[in-house]
Motif scaffolding. Structure first.
Motif, PDB file in Angstrom:
ATOM      1  N   VAL A   1      78.508 -20.503 104.645  1.00 26.89           N
ATOM      2  CA  VAL A   1      77.281 -19.727 104.587  1.00 26.89           C
ATOM      3  C   VAL A   1      77.207 -19.027 103.232  1.00 26.89           C
ATOM      4  N   HIS A   2      78.357 -18.599 102.741  1.00 24.74           N
ATOM      5  CA  HIS A   2      78.450 -17.918 101.449  1.00 24.74           C
ATOM      6  C   HIS A   2      79.585 -18.550 100.653  1.00 24.74           C
ATOM      7  N   GLN A   3      79.366 -18.699  99.343  1.00 23.00           N
ATOM      8  CA  GLN A   3      80.402 -19.198  98.444  1.00 23.00           C
ATOM      9  C   GLN A   3      80.408 -18.368  97.179  1.00 23.00           C
ATOM     10  N   TRP A   4      81.605 -18.138  96.661  1.00 17.85           N
ATOM     11  CA  TRP A   4      81.748 -17.461  95.380  1.00 17.85           C
ATOM     12  C   TRP A   4      82.622 -18.324  94.503  1.00 17.85           C
ATOM     13  N   ARG A   5      82.196 -18.498  93.267  1.00 22.00           N
ATOM     14  CA  ARG A   5      82.871 -19.411  92.363  1.00 22.00           C
ATOM     15  C   ARG A   5      83.032 -18.815  90.969  1.00 22.00           C
ATOM     16  N   VAL A   6      83.838 -19.478  90.188  1.00 19.26           N
ATOM     17  CA  VAL A   6      84.059 -19.088  88.798  1.00 19.26           C
ATOM     18  C   VAL A   6      82.743 -19.271  88.041  1.00 19.26           C
ATOM     19  N   PRO A   7      82.381 -18.334  87.154  1.00 18.37           N
ATOM     20  CA  PRO A   7      81.158 -18.521  86.353  1.00 18.37           C
ATOM     21  C   PRO A   7      81.232 -19.836  85.576  1.00 18.37           C
ATOM     22  N   PRO A   8      80.151 -20.594  85.513  1.00 22.96           N
ATOM     23  CA  PRO A   8      80.181 -21.906  84.851  1.00 22.96           C
ATOM     24  C   PRO A   8      80.603 -21.856  83.380  1.00 22.96           C
ATOM     25  N   ALA A   9      80.307 -20.782  82.688  1.00 25.96           N
ATOM     26  CA  ALA A   9      80.641 -20.700  81.267  1.00 25.96           C
ATOM     27  C   ALA A   9      82.130 -20.433  81.020  1.00 25.96           C
ATOM     28  N   LEU A  10      82.834 -19.905  82.008  1.00 29.13           N
ATOM     29  CA  LEU A  10      84.223 -19.501  81.802  1.00 29.13           C
ATOM     30  C   LEU A  10      85.150 -20.658  81.429  1.00 29.13           C
ATOM     31  N   PRO A  11      85.123 -21.803  82.114  1.00 31.63           N
ATOM     32  CA  PRO A  11      85.990 -22.898  81.685  1.00 31.63           C
ATOM     33  C   PRO A  11      85.663 -23.389  80.273  1.00 31.63           C
ATOM     34  N   VAL A  12      84.392 -23.352  79.913  1.00 31.66           N
ATOM     35  CA  VAL A  12      83.991 -23.775  78.569  1.00 31.66           C
ATOM     36  C   VAL A  12      84.598 -22.841  77.525  1.00 31.66           C
ATOM     37  N   VAL A  13      84.526 -21.542  77.779  1.00 30.93           N
ATOM     38  CA  VAL A  13      85.105 -20.564  76.852  1.00 30.93           C
ATOM     39  C   VAL A  13      86.609 -20.768  76.740  1.00 30.93           C
ATOM     40  N   LYS A  14      87.268 -21.039  77.853  1.00 31.19           N
ATOM     41  CA  LYS A  14      88.721 -21.272  77.828  1.00 31.19           C
ATOM     42  C   LYS A  14      89.058 -22.533  77.038  1.00 31.19           C
ATOM     43  N   LEU A  15      88.283 -23.598  77.214  1.00 29.02           N
ATOM     44  CA  LEU A  15      88.536 -24.829  76.472  1.00 29.02           C
ATOM     45  C   LEU A  15      88.298 -24.647  74.978  1.00 29.02           C
ATOM     46  N   VAL A  16      87.255 -23.918  74.614  1.00 27.36           N
ATOM     47  CA  VAL A  16      87.006 -23.615  73.198  1.00 27.36           C
ATOM     48  C   VAL A  16      88.169 -22.801  72.632  1.00 27.36           C
ATOM     49  N   GLY A  17      88.668 -21.837  73.408  1.00 30.46           N
ATOM     50  CA  GLY A  17      89.822 -21.051  72.978  1.00 30.46           C
ATOM     51  C   GLY A  17      91.060 -21.911  72.808  1.00 30.46           C
ATOM     52  N   ALA A  18      91.251 -22.882  73.696  1.00 27.74           N
ATOM     53  CA  ALA A  18      92.408 -23.784  73.590  1.00 27.74           C
ATOM     54  C   ALA A  18      92.327 -24.616  72.320  1.00 27.74           C
ATOM     55  N   VAL A  19      91.139 -25.127  72.027  1.00 27.23           N
ATOM     56  CA  VAL A  19      90.958 -25.904  70.793  1.00 27.23           C
ATOM     57  C   VAL A  19      91.185 -25.008  69.581  1.00 27.23           C
ATOM     58  N   ALA A  20      90.674 -23.791  69.629  1.00 25.23           N
ATOM     59  CA  ALA A  20      90.866 -22.857  68.511  1.00 25.23           C
ATOM     60  C   ALA A  20      92.344 -22.528  68.313  1.00 25.23           C
ATOM     61  N   LEU A  21      93.079 -22.308  69.396  1.00 23.71           N
ATOM     62  CA  LEU A  21      94.516 -22.031  69.281  1.00 23.71           C
ATOM     63  C   LEU A  21      95.270 -23.214  68.691  1.00 23.71           C
ATOM     64  N   ALA A  22      94.942 -24.407  69.157  1.00 23.93           N
ATOM     65  CA  ALA A  22      95.601 -25.605  68.621  1.00 23.93           C
ATOM     66  C   ALA A  22      95.267 -25.769  67.139  1.00 23.93           C
TER      67      ALA A  22
END
Length: 142
Positions: free
Chosen positions: A8-29
């Motif tokens: 009836v109700h669902q709560w999920r990770v904001p859609p932009a959050l994985p994108v920000v994490k992946l951009v951060g991973a590329v930046a760190l590498a």
């Protein structure tokens, strides 16, 4: 065994959050490679940090729904990518913990299911924990 009702109700990770994490991973590498001056330890640390951040983003992409409620109970994320079903009868308390550290306020939704405690932050739910707690209390039968 009867399958659980549709949520009836669902709560999920904001859609932009994985994108920000992946951009951060590329930046760190990239930063690790850019600053590489023959020091393998420095390069390895940058690449390990990037891989950890990418794995964290992958979890967000594979299991975006962190909490779901239906008339029969709750479904919570468990472990890296699993789910655990909690019947309403096993849920002892639904509370919000508020803490201030270094001038920053943080709220955590706590679901006490007797032998397990499930914690969810703002970025797990894409909603304020107060609102989620109120919705869960209202959805709970009885």
């Amino acid at each position: 065994m009867q399958p659980p009702s549709s949520p009836v109700h669902q709560w999920r990770v904001p859609p932009a959050l994985p994108v920000v994490k992946l951009v951060g991973a590329v930046a760190l590498a990239g930063l690790g490679l850019l600053l590489y001056e023959g020091d393998l330890v420095q390069l390895a640390l940058g690449l390990v940090a990037a891989a950890g951040l990418a794995a964290w983003a992958l979890r967000d992409l594979l299991v975006p729904v962190r909490l779901a409620a239906d008339p029969d109970g709750l479904t919570v994320v468990h472990g890296l990518a699993g789910r655990r079903r909690l019947p309403w009868a096993s849920v002892e308390a639904i509370t919000v913990d508020r803490r201030t550290r270094f001038g920053l306020a943080a709220e955590t939704l706590e679901i006490d299911a007797g032998e397990s405690l499930h914690l969810f932050g703002r970025y797990d739910l894409d909603a304020p924990p107060d609102e989620v707690a109120e919705t869960l209390r209202a959805a709970r039968p009885g």
